[in-house]
Write a protein that holds these residues in place. Sequence first.
Motif, short mmCIF file in Angstrom:
data_model
loop_
_atom_site.label_atom_id
_atom_site.label_comp_id
_atom_site.label_asym_id
_atom_site.label_seq_id
_atom_site.Cartn_x
_atom_site.Cartn_y
_atom_site.Cartn_z
N ALA A 49 0.76 -1.36 0.17
CA ALA A 49 0.05 -0.10 -0.09
C ALA A 49 0.90 1.24 0.00
N GLN A 50 2.03 1.01 0.76
CA GLN A 50 3.01 2.26 0.71
C GLN A 50 3.55 2.53 -0.67
N ALA A 51 3.60 1.51 -1.31
CA ALA A 51 4.41 1.62 -2.48
C ALA A 51 3.27 2.44 -3.71
N MET A 52 1.97 1.87 -3.47
CA MET A 52 0.79 2.64 -4.28
C MET A 52 0.72 4.22 -3.77
N ALA A 62 6.32 10.30 -15.53
CA ALA A 62 7.04 10.57 -14.07
C ALA A 62 7.05 9.34 -13.34
N LEU A 63 5.92 8.57 -13.64
CA LEU A 63 5.86 7.35 -12.91
C LEU A 63 7.22 6.26 -13.01
N ASN A 64 7.85 6.46 -14.02
CA ASN A 64 8.81 5.47 -14.36
C ASN A 64 9.84 5.47 -13.16
N LYS A 65 10.28 6.60 -12.88
CA LYS A 65 11.21 6.53 -11.60
C LYS A 65 10.67 5.81 -10.27
N VAL A 66 9.27 6.25 -10.37
CA VAL A 66 8.83 5.80 -8.94
C VAL A 66 8.67 4.31 -8.96
N PHE A 67 8.19 3.92 -10.15
CA PHE A 67 8.32 2.29 -10.38
C PHE A 67 9.39 1.59 -9.93
N VAL A 68 10.68 2.20 -10.36
CA VAL A 68 11.80 1.65 -10.13
C VAL A 68 12.19 1.86 -8.70
N LYS A 125 13.06 -0.54 -3.00
CA LYS A 125 12.57 -0.60 -1.68
C LYS A 125 11.85 -1.92 -1.38
N ASP A 126 11.15 -2.29 -2.15
CA ASP A 126 10.53 -3.72 -1.91
C ASP A 126 10.67 -4.70 -2.98
N PRO A 127 11.96 -5.58 -3.02
CA PRO A 127 11.94 -6.38 -4.29
C PRO A 127 10.97 -7.52 -4.30
N SER A 128 10.03 -7.47 -3.50
CA SER A 128 9.15 -8.46 -3.44
C SER A 128 8.10 -8.28 -4.45
#
Length: 1091
Positions: free
Chosen positions: A103-106, A194-200, A205-208
Motif C-alpha cells: 500500500a505504501q508503494a501505491m 514521471a511514474l517510471n522513476k517511482v516504479f523503479v 525498496k520492496d523487491p518482492s
Amino acid sequence: MPKMQVDRRRFRVWNILLLFSTLSSRISEVGGSHQSIPPSVVKLWASAFGGEMKSISAKYSGSQLLQKKYKEYEKAVRVEEIDGLRLVKRLAENMEEMFHRKAQAMKRLVEAAEEAHLQHDEDPDLQYEYFNAVLINEMDDEGNNVELGGEFILQPNDHFNNLSVNLSLSVVQVPTNMYNKDSAIVNGVYWSEALNKVFVDNFEKDPSLIWQYFGSAKGFFRQYPGIKWKPDEHGVIAFDCRNRKWYIQAATSPKDVVILVDVSGSMKGLRLTIARQTVSSILDTLGDDDFFNIIAYNEELHYVEPCLNGTLVQADVANKDHFREHLDKLFAQGIGMLDVALSEAFNLLGEFNETGRGSECSQAIMLVTDGAVDTYDAIFAKYNWPDRKVRIFPYLIGRESAFADNLKWMACANKGYFTQISTLADVQENVMEYLHVLSRPKVIDREHDTVWTEAYIDSTLPQAQKLDDGQGPVLMTTVAMPVFSTKNETRNHGILLGVVGTDVPVSELLKTIPKYKLGIHGYAFAITNNGYILTHPDLRPLYGDGKKRRKPNYSSVDLSEVEWEDKDDTLRNAMVNRKTGTFSMEVKKSVDKGRRVLVLHNDYYYTDIKGTPFSLGVALSRGHGMFFIRGNVTVEEGLHDLEHPDVALADEWTYCNTDEHPEHRYLAQIEAIKLHLSGHEPQLQCDKELIREVLFDAVVTAPLEAYWTSLVLNKSENSDKGVEIAYLGTRTGLSRINLFVVPDELTNQDFLTAEDKEGVFNADHFPLWYKRAAEQVPGTFVYSLPFNTGSENKSVVLASTAIQILDERKSPIAAAVGIQMKLDFFQRKFWTASRQCAALDGKCSKSCDDENINCYLIDNNGFILVAEDYTLTGNFFGEAEGAVMSKLLQMGSFKRVTLYDYQALCWVYSESSGSGSTLLDPYFAFLSAAKWILTELVIFFVEFNLYSWWQSDVTAKAQRLGRSMQVPCDTEYPAFVSERTIKENTGNIDCGGCIKSFVIQQIPSSNLFMVVVDNKCDCSMFEPITMDPVEIMYIESLKCERLKMQKDRRRPDTCHPFHPEENSMECGRAPTLTPSFSATLICILLALFPR
C-alpha cells in the motif's frame, strides 16, 4: 402296545428327526459361511501376506532404525502445545506488514502522478513518441522501427517468472478500439512518464513487488516492468483497464443500482440487442460490494427475475450470470410507461435501504430506453428532490435524438450523466461514463481509499497469457488507489485521473505462513469482507486439462462452501465481522482427488488483518496436530548432515526469504541457510526456529543414508527389483530419497517430483502419503495405489508409516517413511500367500486359484489393489461386488461418509450455440454482412424492426445446433471408511434363492483387507455401489430462497455517495446528429465496392 401304534410312533419320530436334520442343514447353510470358505484359512493367508509385506516395508524403508534414532533423542526433545490464538495473531501481523508495504508503494505512485499532472498543461497539439506495448521492437517492411515502437531492451527475469522484461522502463497499452495518438491519450502518457522513476524506486525498496501499473481514466494502461504485448488470433487486445474490478472498486463507492430496461414495441430488433448488451456491460461494472436488480417495463412492470420482486441482490458472479440468462428472454411489445417504472425504482431503492441490507452508500437508476416523452419532474420532486440522493443515468438507444433533451434533463436534474448508444461498438465506452460521475465525491473529498480485490485471475494480461503456457494461471489479489486531479480550477469537477495498482499473488501470502507450525492436517486460510475465499487449500478455481481453465464463479466461493460442516456459519460470520476467537467442529476432509476421506476434529483460530478487508484463520487438528517438537543439535552437526546429496527441502516453504534482495534470488534454500548461519549476510532474513528444527531432523535422519546404501550394495537383496524407492519426510519439510533401481527403470517417474502435486510438500499441505500414515495405527503401514499412475502394468504401490517421538496417541508425528514398489511384485506376494495352508501333506483344500471363489485385496477406503481380473485394479470394490459391499456396510465393517462439493461443474446440454460457430460458416458470414448493409439502409424508415425479422431467420440454424457445456453446480458423493475395531467378518447373501458367502479378514499391521467371495451365485440383481457424484437438484421455491438469501457481510469502511460542491451540470454528451440518408448510402456503396 400294538405293533401298529409303535410303528406309527417310530414313523413320526423319524419324520421329526428328518425334518430337524433338514432344518439344521439349511440353517447351517444360511447362518455360516465356514463350510464353503473357512475363515481360518483366510486368516492364515492374511497373516502370511501381512507378515511378509511388513517385513519388506520395514526393511527397505528403514522405519525401525529411524524410530530408534528419534527415541535416542527423546530426552533432548521438548514437546510443546501450540497456542492457536497466539499463532494466528502473529501470522496476521506478518501479513499486515506485507500488505502495508504494498500500500505504501501505491501511495508513492499516487503522489507522483498527482504532482506530475498538476505541473502539466494540456496541449491539444502535443506530439510525443512513447513505447507502445504492442509496437515495441516491431519493424516495417524496410527494417525500420514502426512509429511508437522503437528498440526496447527485454531480458528474461526469474522474479517475473522468466518473462522478458525491462526493469528500467514501463510500456503503455492502448485498447484496440482507441486511437494511439489521440490528444487526450498523448497528454496523459506524457505526464505519466514521471511514474517510471517511482516504479523503479518502489521495486528497489520492496523487491518482492511484481507488476505495478497506472490505469488512466482516458483508457491507456502504463505497466512496469515493460513487457511486450501481443494481440490475440483476431488481432485484438481485449484488455481495458477501466472495466477491471480493481479500477472500478478504487474509483467508486459501493452502490445500490436499479436498471430499468424499456421493452416497448419501439425497442424491437437491433435496439433491444443493444439494450441487452448495455445492461450486460453495466453488470460488468458491479462488484461484490454492490447490489442491483433489473426491471423491464412497457405498460406493465416485469422483474427480469420474478422471484426477486421488490428486493436487490448482491452483485456477485453467480447472480450477475443468472440475470444475464434472463436477459435473452426479453421481447419488445406494447407501450412504455416510464413514470410507473421510475416510481417502482425509487420505492425499491428506498425500501431496500431501510432494511440495512444493501450498500448503504451510493444509489442509482440506470435507464436504458429509446426515448422519453416527458421529463417526469413530478416523480423526481416526489422521490428525489431536493437531496438528489439517487443519481439517474439515462442511456439513449439508437440513432434518433428526438427525445435526447428530455433524457439529458433527467440526468442533469439528478446528478447523473446522459449518453447515447447507437451501435454495439459504442456500448462499453458509454457505459463507463457513469463511473467517473460516481467517483466525483471521492475526488472532491481527496479520499485516497486503499482497496483490495478478491482473489482473481486476469488472463488477458501478457504475463498471464505466457504463464498459461507453462505453470498455469496465477491467482492474485490487487491493491489499488485512485489518482485525482488536484488543480484548483477543476476541484468541483471531481476529475478522476485514473487508478494505480500492484498485484499480490496468493502464493506470496502462503510464504508468510510457517506450515511446520500448523501440523500435518493444519492449514491457514483468509476470506474477504463478503466471506469469499482469498486463500484456502480446498479452493479449486481451475479445471480442465492442465488445470488452466477458470471456473465461472471461481472468485466468489464462500467459506461456507468449503467448511460446509459449519451449518450455522458460526466461523464464517465471526470472521466476516472481523472478530478474534476460536471455534471447533468435526470435519470430513476429502483427499486423493476426492476419493478418500479423513474424519478429523479441527480447532479454528481467527482474527482480522488490519488495514485490509481480510480476515485470517488457522485450523489445527486435534491429537498430534496440537503439538510441536523442539529439538536441538549443534550448527556444525546439522550443516554437515543437511548437505548430504539425498536431502531436499520443501520448495514452497520459506526457510530464508530469498526474494527480499536481488542478489539472493538465485540461492537455493540450503545455500541460503548456510549463508545465514555463516553470519556474513545480515540482510538475509531467515526463520531461525525452522532452521534449528530442520538441522535437528537432518542429524536424526542421516543414518538412513548409509542404511539404504548398504541395501543397494547387497546384490542378494531386492534381486527382482520389486522395491524401487525408499523415501522419508519430516515435519520441517526435509525429505530424503533413495533409489534401488536406476532412474530410467522407475515405474512411476512422477512420484516425489513437482508433477506429483499431492505427493510432495506444498505451501498449504503435507504429502498425501504423510497425511494418511499419520492417521494409521502407530507401527503399521498404510498401502495405497496412486490414482494417477496409468495402466496396471505401469502401476506402483506405496507403503508408508509414521514415526512418533513418544509412545502416546497424542504424540506429535516427527516424520514418515515409506517405499514405492512395483504393483506386479506386490500382487505376486499376495497370490503366493493365498496358496498356503496348514495341511501337513501340503495339499490345500482351498486357495485363491479355485474357480468357485474370487479373492480381493482392498484398502481401508474400499479400493482394489489386487484382483484376479487385473482391469479391476484401482476400482472401488462396490463396483465389482455390489452385493458384498452392501452387506459390509450393513454389518458395519465399512461405513459410508457423505461429502458435498459446492465447487463442482456439471455437464448440461445447451440448445443454442455461441455466435462464434456461425461466423465460421461462410454462408452465415456472407448473409450476416448482407443483412447488416440492408438493415442500415432501411433503419431510419422502419425503426429497426427489419432487424428482428432477419435476426430470427439467420440464427434459427445456430439455435438448433446445440452443444454440451460445463456449468457450476452442487454435488453430493460418498466416500467409504473401514471400521478399525472389526478385524474379521463373515456373511451370506440371498441372491434369489442362491446363497453367496464371503469372508473379510484384516491384513495385520496394515490398512488392507482380504475379501474372499463365493462366486457360484448370480447376484446381478444387486446394483453396483459407485462413488459417482450426484447433482443436488433444488426445487424452484428453494432456488428462489437461495437467490434471496444474503449471508452476513461487512461493508467497506468508507463511503462517498455525494458532495455539496459537486458540479452536477457536467451531465452528458451532446446528442449525436442523425446522419442523412444520402450519407449513409454513400458509406454503404463504399463498403460494397472497395478500391
